[in-house]
Design an enzyme around this catalytic site. Structure first.
Site, PDB file in Angstrom:
ATOM      1  N   GLY A  92      16.381  -7.353   8.501  1.00 12.83           N
ATOM      2  CA  GLY A  92      16.428  -5.894   8.432  1.00 12.83           C
ATOM      3  C   GLY A  92      15.370  -5.223   9.279  1.00 12.83           C
ATOM      4  O   GLY A  92      15.656  -4.296  10.043  1.00 12.83           O
ATOM      5  N   ALA A  93      14.121  -5.687   9.176  1.00 10.80           N
ATOM      6  CA  ALA A  93      13.056  -5.115  10.006  1.00 10.80           C
ATOM      7  C   ALA A  93      13.302  -5.434  11.468  1.00 10.80           C
ATOM      8  O   ALA A  93      13.061  -4.602  12.352  1.00 10.80           O
ATOM      9  CB  ALA A  93      11.699  -5.664   9.567  1.00 10.80           C
ATOM     10  N   LYS A 145      17.055  -5.139   2.580  1.00 10.01           N
ATOM     11  CA  LYS A 145      17.407  -4.020   3.459  1.00 10.01           C
ATOM     12  C   LYS A 145      18.868  -4.018   3.902  1.00 10.01           C
ATOM     13  O   LYS A 145      19.426  -2.960   4.184  1.00 10.01           O
ATOM     14  CB  LYS A 145      16.501  -4.027   4.698  1.00 10.01           C
ATOM     15  CG  LYS A 145      15.061  -3.677   4.403  1.00 10.01           C
ATOM     16  CD  LYS A 145      14.231  -3.645   5.674  1.00 10.01           C
ATOM     17  CE  LYS A 145      12.784  -3.291   5.373  1.00 10.01           C
ATOM     18  NZ  LYS A 145      11.983  -3.177   6.605  1.00 10.01           N
ATOM     19  N   GLY A 170      12.532 -12.750  14.761  1.00  9.48           N
ATOM     20  CA  GLY A 170      13.037 -12.160  13.532  1.00  9.48           C
ATOM     21  C   GLY A 170      14.232 -11.264  13.767  1.00  9.48           C
ATOM     22  O   GLY A 170      14.173 -10.347  14.592  1.00  9.48           O
ATOM     23  N   VAL A 177       4.709  -6.439  12.906  1.00 14.34           N
ATOM     24  CA  VAL A 177       5.354  -5.557  11.928  1.00 14.34           C
ATOM     25  C   VAL A 177       4.667  -5.654  10.568  1.00 14.34           C
ATOM     26  O   VAL A 177       4.553  -4.660   9.857  1.00 14.34           O
ATOM     27  CB  VAL A 177       6.858  -5.886  11.821  1.00 14.34           C
ATOM     28  CG1 VAL A 177       7.499  -5.159  10.653  1.00 14.34           C
ATOM     29  CG2 VAL A 177       7.567  -5.508  13.109  1.00 14.34           C
ATOM     30  N   ASP A 209      12.315   2.759   9.693  1.00 13.70           N
ATOM     31  CA  ASP A 209      11.593   1.716  10.429  1.00 13.70           C
ATOM     32  C   ASP A 209      11.697   1.921  11.939  1.00 13.70           C
ATOM     33  O   ASP A 209      10.756   1.633  12.677  1.00 13.70           O
ATOM     34  CB  ASP A 209      12.143   0.333  10.074  1.00 13.70           C
ATOM     35  CG  ASP A 209      11.689  -0.163   8.712  1.00 13.70           C
ATOM     36  OD1 ASP A 209      10.610   0.262   8.256  1.00 13.70           O
ATOM     37  OD2 ASP A 209      12.408  -0.972   8.110  1.00 13.70           O
ATOM     38  N   GLY A 216       0.455  -3.858  12.372  1.00 16.31           N
ATOM     39  CA  GLY A 216       1.567  -3.237  11.668  1.00 16.31           C
ATOM     40  C   GLY A 216       1.230  -1.951  10.954  1.00 16.31           C
ATOM     41  O   GLY A 216       2.116  -1.311  10.379  1.00 16.31           O
ATOM     42  N   THR A 259      12.617  -2.956   0.895  1.00 14.29           N
ATOM     43  CA  THR A 259      11.991  -3.873   1.835  1.00 14.29           C
ATOM     44  C   THR A 259      12.561  -5.281   1.655  1.00 14.29           C
ATOM     45  O   THR A 259      13.514  -5.493   0.893  1.00 14.29           O
ATOM     46  CB  THR A 259      10.450  -3.838   1.699  1.00 14.29           C
ATOM     47  OG1 THR A 259       9.861  -4.537   2.792  1.00 14.29           O
ATOM     48  CG2 THR A 259       9.989  -4.446   0.376  1.00 14.29           C
ATOM     49  N   LEU A 294       0.818  -1.213   0.000  1.00 19.26           N
ATOM     50  CA  LEU A 294       0.000   0.000   0.000  1.00 19.26           C
ATOM     51  C   LEU A 294       0.852   1.263   0.000  1.00 19.26           C
ATOM     52  O   LEU A 294       0.318   2.376   0.050  1.00 19.26           O
ATOM     53  CB  LEU A 294      -0.928  -0.001   1.224  1.00 19.26           C
ATOM     54  CG  LEU A 294      -1.919  -1.163   1.293  1.00 19.26           C
ATOM     55  CD1 LEU A 294      -2.800  -1.035   2.527  1.00 19.26           C
ATOM     56  CD2 LEU A 294      -2.781  -1.237   0.035  1.00 19.26           C
ATOM     57  N   SER A 295       2.174   1.108  -0.047  1.00 22.35           N
ATOM     58  CA  SER A 295       3.051   2.287  -0.031  1.00 22.35           C
ATOM     59  C   SER A 295       2.763   3.258  -1.169  1.00 22.35           C
ATOM     60  O   SER A 295       2.730   4.475  -0.949  1.00 22.35           O
ATOM     61  CB  SER A 295       4.518   1.857  -0.070  1.00 22.35           C
ATOM     62  OG  SER A 295       4.900   1.262   1.146  1.00 22.35           O
TER      63      SER A 295
END
Length: 299
Positions: free
Chosen positions: A138-139, A74, A135, A229, A111, A252, A70, A19-20
């Site tokens: 990167g995130a 990342k 996790g 997230v 982030d 998220g 993403t 949705l970015s």
């Protein structure tokens, strides 16, 4: 003179449902900007994550103003950039690349601030003594930094790749001080969550391309808060299961909005209205999920 037209994009895998583009373009439209946000999906292109450097160079040559980055690029993108903002350098992960006037590609990470702002808004009084995070990609690096910055006493990082969890815990301890982070194997989740205040989920599980639950549902208990997230779908299986288990839950969506607002500022030099974007993401996710629902299905 400030620009009034921007070309930006998103590089990642399986990003078709993102949705970015709509989030950025809606806010830009309200500010009277011409703003085009393109998806650059490595799956659709048939190239590996390691091709991110070629894609960044191509975007710069084509006149893009910047890129979001993403999963799973990342960390891979870093070696292809000319400079890193301090927070991105500390994290070892980049989710925003700005092409500056002199042609340099500079990596940032929104982030961290995005998750921190969302957590402060949605789980303001949540206890933070013992936090388990699933996790270490990167995130994961970003939200672990954010969680410790928010005041967590200790974050236990769990990842299917043991070395990645160890590396992240080591980096966190170097940055925040010894003992603030520890790595653990997935087999220890039952005992870890039994004594934890909260769970942060930072793996792709739950995304449209990676559906499912990242841990056994019986490990969730009402005293545990859960922060997700993944935002697409907004109600992942983890969010839904945690709510039904009585947990306080942060989806998220807030992180997606606040990181996007920060990226928008980096791309344009203009402040985004996060409150309007929060309304946008609720409307956009509802519309997208309704469109994907089989005809006749009632929810």
């Amino acid at each position: 003179m400030a620009k009034d037209a921007y070309l930006v994009g998103l590089i990642g895998a399986g990003i078709g449902p993102s949705l970015s583009p709509a989030l950025h373009e809606r806010e830009a439209g309200r500010q009277g900007l011409r703003y085009l946000y393109r998806l650059i999906d490595i799956d659709a292109l048939g190239v590996p994550p390691e091709a991110v450097g070629d894609l960044v160079r191509a975007a710069r040559d084509l006149g893009f103003d910047g890129l979001n980055i993403t999963h799973p690029c990342k960390q891979l993108v870093i070696e292809h950039l000319d400079a890193l903002a301090p927070q991105a350098e500390a994290l070892g992960a980049v989710n925003t690349v700005v092409f500056e006037a002199d042609g340099r590609a500079v990596g940032h990470n929104t982030d961290v601030t995005g998750f921190a702002a969302s957590f402060a808004r949605g789980l303001r009084d949540a206890p933070l003594e013992r936090v388990v995070q699933l996790g270490a990609g990167g995130a994961g690096a970003a939200v672990a930094h954010a969680t410790l910055t928010l005041g967590a006493e200790r974050v236990t990082v769990v990842d299917a790749l043991a070395d990645r969890a160890v590396d992240l815990a080591g980096a966190l301890n170097r940055y925040f001080g010894a003992g603030r982070a520890v790595a653990a194997e997935p087999e220890r989740l039952p005992e870890l969550l039994a004594g934890a205040d909260g769970l942060v989920h930072a793996t792709p599980t739950g995304m449209a391309a990676h559906p499912g639950l990242p841990l056994p549902a019986e490990l969730l208990r009402p005293e545990l808060w859960v922060a997700e997230v993944v935002y697409r779908p907004l109600e992942t299986e983890l969010v839904r299961t945690a709510r039904s288990s009585g947990c306080a839950v942060l989806d998220g969506g807030g992180m997606a909005v606040f990181q996007a607002a920060d990226a928008f500022r980096l791309f344009t030099g203009r402040e985004a209205d996060a409150s309007r974007m929060l309304a946008d993401i609720g409307e956009l996710t509802e519309s997208a999920e309704s469109a994907e629902r089989p005809a006749g299905q009632v929810v």
